[in-house]
Design a protein around this motif. Structure first.
Motif, PDB file in Angstrom:
ATOM      1  N   SER A 299       0.819  -1.226   0.000  1.00  0.00           N
ATOM      2  CA  SER A 299       0.000   0.000   0.000  1.00  0.00           C
ATOM      3  C   SER A 299       0.846   1.266   0.000  1.00  0.00           C
ATOM      4  N   LEU A 305      -5.239   2.154   3.460  1.00  0.00           N
ATOM      5  CA  LEU A 305      -5.320   1.216   2.344  1.00  0.00           C
ATOM      6  C   LEU A 305      -4.962  -0.199   2.781  1.00  0.00           C
ATOM      7  N   ALA A 306      -3.914  -0.316   3.615  1.00  0.00           N
ATOM      8  CA  ALA A 306      -3.502  -1.640   4.088  1.00  0.00           C
ATOM      9  C   ALA A 306      -4.603  -2.285   4.924  1.00  0.00           C
TER      10      ALA A 306
END
Length: 339
Positions: A299, A305-306
């Motif tokens: 990410s 996002l992760a």
């Protein structure tokens, strides 16, 4: 080292196994065994200050009350203060009390919780939510072992064990400047961490379920119902974001839905039980260290996002990163780059 010396001077000779010393703390997982061991240590020292940490709903006040009950201060009061519920205008009065005429409507004097807990234990719940200006006054009271009621010029000494609890990461709060560093060190002489329910395993969920159902049945004066195997499997599979408090609420709703019947089954589970926010399916175990590190690198070290890629909330990902001590290519994904 300093804490150990305090305990040994108080007569503590090391952890001792007493199966019923804390009957209100159900479970035998590694995390709970470690917690009970540390509780035995601090219970024998009536003066050591304790900070109880853990997510909301894990039972931090139950732990504090159990320590008080097992301590030499057990015959004196246990007074709890919910710091998160203190209003800005009444917080100082709620912490320290007032004398007659201190403010409009103060027709009588009132002792604060430190005075009411004299000889016993004061429990400062959700201390991380206390306003910074009150943290200064609290620190002064803890250092001087005395309080000054609103409107008074005479300090009143107190003799209490101080216990505090928080779900907030106080280390990060110190970095942000929302929690005083000197107050943190004053409160965290001995720190106890209450594990999240999802980290405790199936055996603890079974033990907690049996104990909670028994207490609920006794309160209602009905026969203790059994739990259908399929329903127990669903309880074990759930991720319990609300921890033990959520389990208690779920079992109470099941008991009500069963109308006090003899068996609690899957049809008595709350509607949508097992779903996570956003419609994600429940998971039975957290991602591995390697999987998390890979997601962070993929990410570009963007935690949001992760977390989404792993099916976690940002908070859950942060907790796992800190638990595993993950640093990817020398970078801490939560540390902002220096300008």
């Amino acid at each position: 080292m300093a804490t150990t010396s305090l305990l040994r001077r108080a007569g503590w000779t090391g952890p001792q196994r007493t199966s019923d010393e804390f009957p209100e703390i159900d479970g035998e997982s590694a995390g709970i065994a470690r917690l009970k061991r540390d509780m035995r240590c601090v219970a024998r020292d009536p003066d050591v200050t304790v900070l109880v940490t853990g997510e909301s709903g894990t039972g931090k006040e139950r732990v504090a009350r159990a320590i008080h009950r097992a301590s030499p201060r057990a015959s004196a009061p246990f007074v709890a203060v919910d710091c998160a519920a203190l209003s800005a205008t009444l917080a100082e009065d709620a912490l320290f009390g007032h004398v007659r005429g201190a403010f409009t409507g103060a027709f009588d004097e009132r002792a604060g919780p430190f005075e009411r807990a004299h000889g016993g234990t004061i429990f400062l719940d959700e201390i991380g939510d206390l306003a910074v200006e009150l943290q200064t006054k609290l620190l002064r009271a803890l250092q001087s072992r005395s309080v000054l009621r609103l409107g008074s010029t005479r300090e009143v000494a107190f003799d209490v064990r101080v216990m505090a609890a928080t779900h907030v990461d106080l280390a990060r709060a110190r970095e942000r400047g929302t929690f005083r560093e000197d107050l943190f060190y004053r409160l965290s002489v001995f720190e106890l961490e209450v594990p999240a329910l999802r980290d405790r395993g199936a055996a603890d969920i079974r033990a907690l379920t049996a104990a909670i159902v028994r207490r609920l049945a006794e309160r209602r004066r009905i026969a203790v119902p059994s739990i259908e195997a399929a329903a127990m499997d669903r309880l074990i599979e759930h991720t319990w974001p609300g921890n033990v408090r959520e389990l208690e609420n779920t079992l109470e709703r099941m008991l009500v839905a069963a109308s006090g019947g003899g068996v609690l089954s899957t049809r008595h589970l709350p509607g949508g039980f097992g779903a996570l926010p956003g419609g994600r399916a429940p998971v039975t175990a957290p991602p591995t260290r390697e999987r998390i590190a890979e997601a962070l690198e993929r990410s570009g070290f963007k935690p949001g996002l992760a977390a989404a890629g792993l099916g976690l909330s940002r908070h859950q990902l942060y907790r796992l990163v800190k638990r595993y001590g993950i640093v990817c290519r020398g970078r801490d994904p939560w540390r902002r780059p220096t300008p």
